[in-house]
Scaffold this motif. Structure first.
Motif, PDB file in Angstrom:
ATOM      1  N   TYR A 252       0.799  -1.228   0.000  1.00 45.66           N
ATOM      2  CA  TYR A 252       0.000   0.000   0.000  1.00 45.66           C
ATOM      3  C   TYR A 252       0.825   1.269   0.000  1.00 45.66           C
ATOM      4  N   PHE A 253       2.034   1.211   0.496  1.00 41.52           N
ATOM      5  CA  PHE A 253       2.905   2.383   0.480  1.00 41.52           C
ATOM      6  C   PHE A 253       4.319   1.977   0.881  1.00 41.52           C
ATOM      7  N   THR A 254       5.257   2.814   0.465  1.00 37.69           N
ATOM      8  CA  THR A 254       6.640   2.744   0.938  1.00 37.69           C
ATOM      9  C   THR A 254       6.948   4.063   1.617  1.00 37.69           C
ATOM     10  N   THR A 255       7.615   3.996   2.765  1.00 37.00           N
ATOM     11  CA  THR A 255       7.976   5.220   3.484  1.00 37.00           C
ATOM     12  C   THR A 255       9.460   5.210   3.810  1.00 37.00           C
ATOM     13  N   ASN A 256      10.113   6.305   3.470  1.00 35.88           N
ATOM     14  CA  ASN A 256      11.516   6.538   3.804  1.00 35.88           C
ATOM     15  C   ASN A 256      11.607   7.682   4.814  1.00 35.88           C
ATOM     16  N   ILE A 257      12.630   7.629   5.645  1.00 34.35           N
ATOM     17  CA  ILE A 257      12.972   8.773   6.495  1.00 34.35           C
ATOM     18  C   ILE A 257      14.163   9.477   5.873  1.00 34.35           C
ATOM     19  N   LEU A 258      14.020  10.772   5.662  1.00 33.28           N
ATOM     20  CA  LEU A 258      15.115  11.601   5.155  1.00 33.28           C
ATOM     21  C   LEU A 258      15.460  12.629   6.220  1.00 33.28           C
ATOM     22  N   GLU A 259      16.639  12.477   6.810  1.00 34.75           N
ATOM     23  CA  GLU A 259      17.124  13.458   7.785  1.00 34.75           C
ATOM     24  C   GLU A 259      18.387  14.080   7.217  1.00 34.75           C
ATOM     25  N   TYR A 260      18.310  15.375   6.906  1.00 32.95           N
ATOM     26  CA  TYR A 260      19.411  16.029   6.199  1.00 32.95           C
ATOM     27  C   TYR A 260      19.791  17.340   6.869  1.00 32.95           C
ATOM     28  N   THR A 261      21.089  17.585   6.872  1.00 36.03           N
ATOM     29  CA  THR A 261      21.600  18.887   7.295  1.00 36.03           C
ATOM     30  C   THR A 261      22.124  19.670   6.093  1.00 36.03           C
ATOM     31  N   GLU A 262      21.963  19.083   4.918  1.00 31.79           N
ATOM     32  CA  GLU A 262      22.402  19.719   3.673  1.00 31.79           C
ATOM     33  C   GLU A 262      21.302  19.543   2.633  1.00 31.79           C
ATOM     34  N   CYS A 279       6.726  16.667   7.028  1.00 30.46           N
ATOM     35  CA  CYS A 279       7.870  17.267   7.713  1.00 30.46           C
ATOM     36  C   CYS A 279       7.696  17.092   9.222  1.00 30.46           C
ATOM     37  N   VAL A 280       8.602  16.325   9.828  1.00 32.29           N
ATOM     38  CA  VAL A 280       8.497  16.010  11.257  1.00 32.29           C
ATOM     39  C   VAL A 280       9.537  16.743  12.099  1.00 32.29           C
ATOM     40  N   ALA A 281      10.436  17.479  11.468  1.00 30.16           N
ATOM     41  CA  ALA A 281      11.406  18.295  12.208  1.00 30.16           C
ATOM     42  C   ALA A 281      12.041  19.285  11.242  1.00 30.16           C
ATOM     43  N   GLY A 282      12.358  20.478  11.748  1.00 28.19           N
ATOM     44  CA  GLY A 282      13.087  21.461  10.959  1.00 28.19           C
ATOM     45  C   GLY A 282      12.253  22.080   9.851  1.00 28.19           C
ATOM     46  N   SER A 283      12.949  22.557   8.817  1.00 29.79           N
ATOM     47  CA  SER A 283      12.277  23.189   7.682  1.00 29.79           C
ATOM     48  C   SER A 283      13.192  23.138   6.469  1.00 29.79           C
ATOM     49  N   TYR A 284      12.605  23.332   5.307  1.00 28.39           N
ATOM     50  CA  TYR A 284      13.378  23.366   4.063  1.00 28.39           C
ATOM     51  C   TYR A 284      12.568  24.099   3.010  1.00 28.39           C
ATOM     52  N   THR A 285      13.217  24.435   1.920  1.00 25.71           N
ATOM     53  CA  THR A 285      12.537  25.000   0.765  1.00 25.71           C
ATOM     54  C   THR A 285      12.504  23.948  -0.329  1.00 25.71           C
ATOM     55  N   LEU A 286      11.307  23.638  -0.795  1.00 26.05           N
ATOM     56  CA  LEU A 286      11.128  22.654  -1.854  1.00 26.05           C
ATOM     57  C   LEU A 286      11.235  23.373  -3.192  1.00 26.05           C
ATOM     58  N   MET A 297       7.968  22.147   9.946  1.00 25.63           N
ATOM     59  CA  MET A 297       7.474  21.035  10.742  1.00 25.63           C
ATOM     60  C   MET A 297       5.952  21.089  10.844  1.00 25.63           C
ATOM     61  N   GLY A 298       5.322  19.944  10.611  1.00 28.11           N
ATOM     62  CA  GLY A 298       3.869  19.851  10.636  1.00 28.11           C
ATOM     63  C   GLY A 298       3.218  20.018   9.293  1.00 28.11           C
ATOM     64  N   ASP A 299       4.003  20.412   8.280  1.00 30.96           N
ATOM     65  CA  ASP A 299       3.458  20.529   6.930  1.00 30.96           C
ATOM     66  C   ASP A 299       3.472  19.175   6.225  1.00 30.96           C
ATOM     67  N   LYS A 316      18.678  24.906   8.177  1.00 29.03           N
ATOM     68  CA  LYS A 316      19.430  24.382   9.329  1.00 29.03           C
ATOM     69  C   LYS A 316      19.243  22.878   9.481  1.00 29.03           C
ATOM     70  N   GLY A 317      18.522  22.271   8.575  1.00 25.89           N
ATOM     71  CA  GLY A 317      18.294  20.834   8.654  1.00 25.89           C
ATOM     72  C   GLY A 317      16.822  20.510   8.749  1.00 25.89           C
ATOM     73  N   PHE A 318      16.479  19.280   8.388  1.00 27.64           N
ATOM     74  CA  PHE A 318      15.087  18.859   8.416  1.00 27.64           C
ATOM     75  C   PHE A 318      15.021  17.339   8.496  1.00 27.64           C
ATOM     76  N   LYS A 319      13.857  16.845   8.868  1.00 29.79           N
ATOM     77  CA  LYS A 319      13.564  15.425   8.816  1.00 29.79           C
ATOM     78  C   LYS A 319      12.166  15.267   8.236  1.00 29.79           C
TER      79      LYS A 319
END
Length: 325
Positions: A252-262, A279-286, A297-299, A316-319
């Motif tokens: 039904y789905f595949t889920t990966n965790i991506l935790e990046y500081t870059e 987004c479960v931590a931090g922030s980024y620009t898509l 976070m929370g989006d 500053k990093g995201f997960k």
């Protein structure tokens, strides 16, 4: 017809008897109108609660309408052939200020027969856990329906349930049929099949503000329960920084965790599926083409299948949880 782009939807808030404050205080969704917000539905095709686009030219359109209009451009050819105009995943945040009911969900076959619905296989990612918080997933010993009923009828159901301590970062995969409950003090991101069918087995004799107990589904649950015993219920994975980690893969789905500081680029050319970022931590620009979208976070962002490549530009990093069919 407007061109598709990464979509953010209006949050759907759910009042629950066991809900709390973390949706507001931890996830920052301070526009919640509910005093006991137990759940938010972030991406939903459930007919009673269809998500509505919040950003860009398609603002105000429903996910259902977009799917009917854009079809495989939105979800991918293989996904559209399999699911048609039903969006196959439901994304939630869950805040358990008290223990949830002990429950089980039917599989596809039983759900189709009884409810003309998908079954409900799901996964939990623990966003935050109070000290000593725990949950229930599966049984702690081999048994069958006869033993289960004996324990249930004698008031000793909890004796045969597998209780697990839970902490931030833990992942639990819950195939349809697995008895479970989220324990007090847990904030969870949930990825699941599009289904709102729950058989409530036991609710700790709680009552609502009118003194009424919630409905139980004792008989319905019997045919839905997987009575097998499994040696491990937590999804074991090794955290890796700046490298994707697959934590769940199922039909039904595949889920990966991506935790990046870059910053990182993701190529979805071979997926033939939409992709959802939670987004479960931090922030980024898509970044996509010449456009961009700020994600915090929370989006939860739905990337249409027609967008093959994106870049996640880290400040500053995201997960994130990255999911697709």
């Amino acid at each position: 017809m407007a061109t598709l782009y990464p979509l953010k939807f209006k949050t759907i808030f759910k009042d629950k008897i066991w809900g709390g404050e973390k949706i507001r205080t931890y996830l920052g969704k301070d526009f919640s109108p509910l005093p006991n917000c137990g759940e938010t539905w972030e991406v939903s095709g459930v007919k009673s609660d269809v998500s509505v686009v919040q950003n860009g030219p398609l603002e105000g359109q429903t996910l259902a309408a977009l799917l009917e209009t854009h079809q495989e451009e939105l979800v991918g050819k293989k996904v559209y052939e399999r699911f048609g105009n039903e969006f196959p995943l439901l994304i939630k945040f869950i805040d358990a200020n008290e223990d949830l009911s002990i429950q089980v969900h039917p599989n596809d076959e039983l759900a189709r027969k009884r409810h003309n619905s998908f079954g409900k296989t799901e996964m939990w990612y623990i966003l935050q856990a109070d000290a000593g918080a725990s949950l229930i997933a599966g049984f702690n010993q081999p048994l069958d329906q006869e033993i289960y009923l004996e324990k249930f009828n004698s008031g000793h159901l909890t004796d045969i349930l597998n209780k697990e301590e839970a902490k931030a970062g833990d992942v639990f995969f819950l195939p349809a049929g697995r008895v479970h409950t989220i324990g007090k003090g847990l904030l969870i991101a949930e990825i699941q099949q599009t289904s709102d069918i729950t058989y409530r087995i036991y609710d700790f004799d709680r009552v609502d503000d009118k003194g009424n107990k919630r409905e139980l589904h004792t008989e319905e649950a019997l045919a839905a329960i997987d009575y097998n015993f499994y040696p491990e219920y937590k999804s074991l994975y090794k955290e890796k920084l700046n490298e994707p980690v697959e934590v769940v893969t199922c039909p039904y789905f595949t889920t990966n965790i991506l935790e990046y500081t870059e910053s990182v680029s993701r190529d979805y050319t071979t997926k033939d599926s939409f992709v959802i970022h939670v987004c479960v931590a931090g922030s980024y620009t898509l970044l996509y083409g010449e456009e961009s979208l700020k994600v915090s976070m929370g989006d939860c962002i739905l990337i249409p299948a027609s967008i093959n490549r994106v870049t996640l530009h880290a400040q500053k990093g995201f997960k994130i949880l990255e999911s697709y069919i």
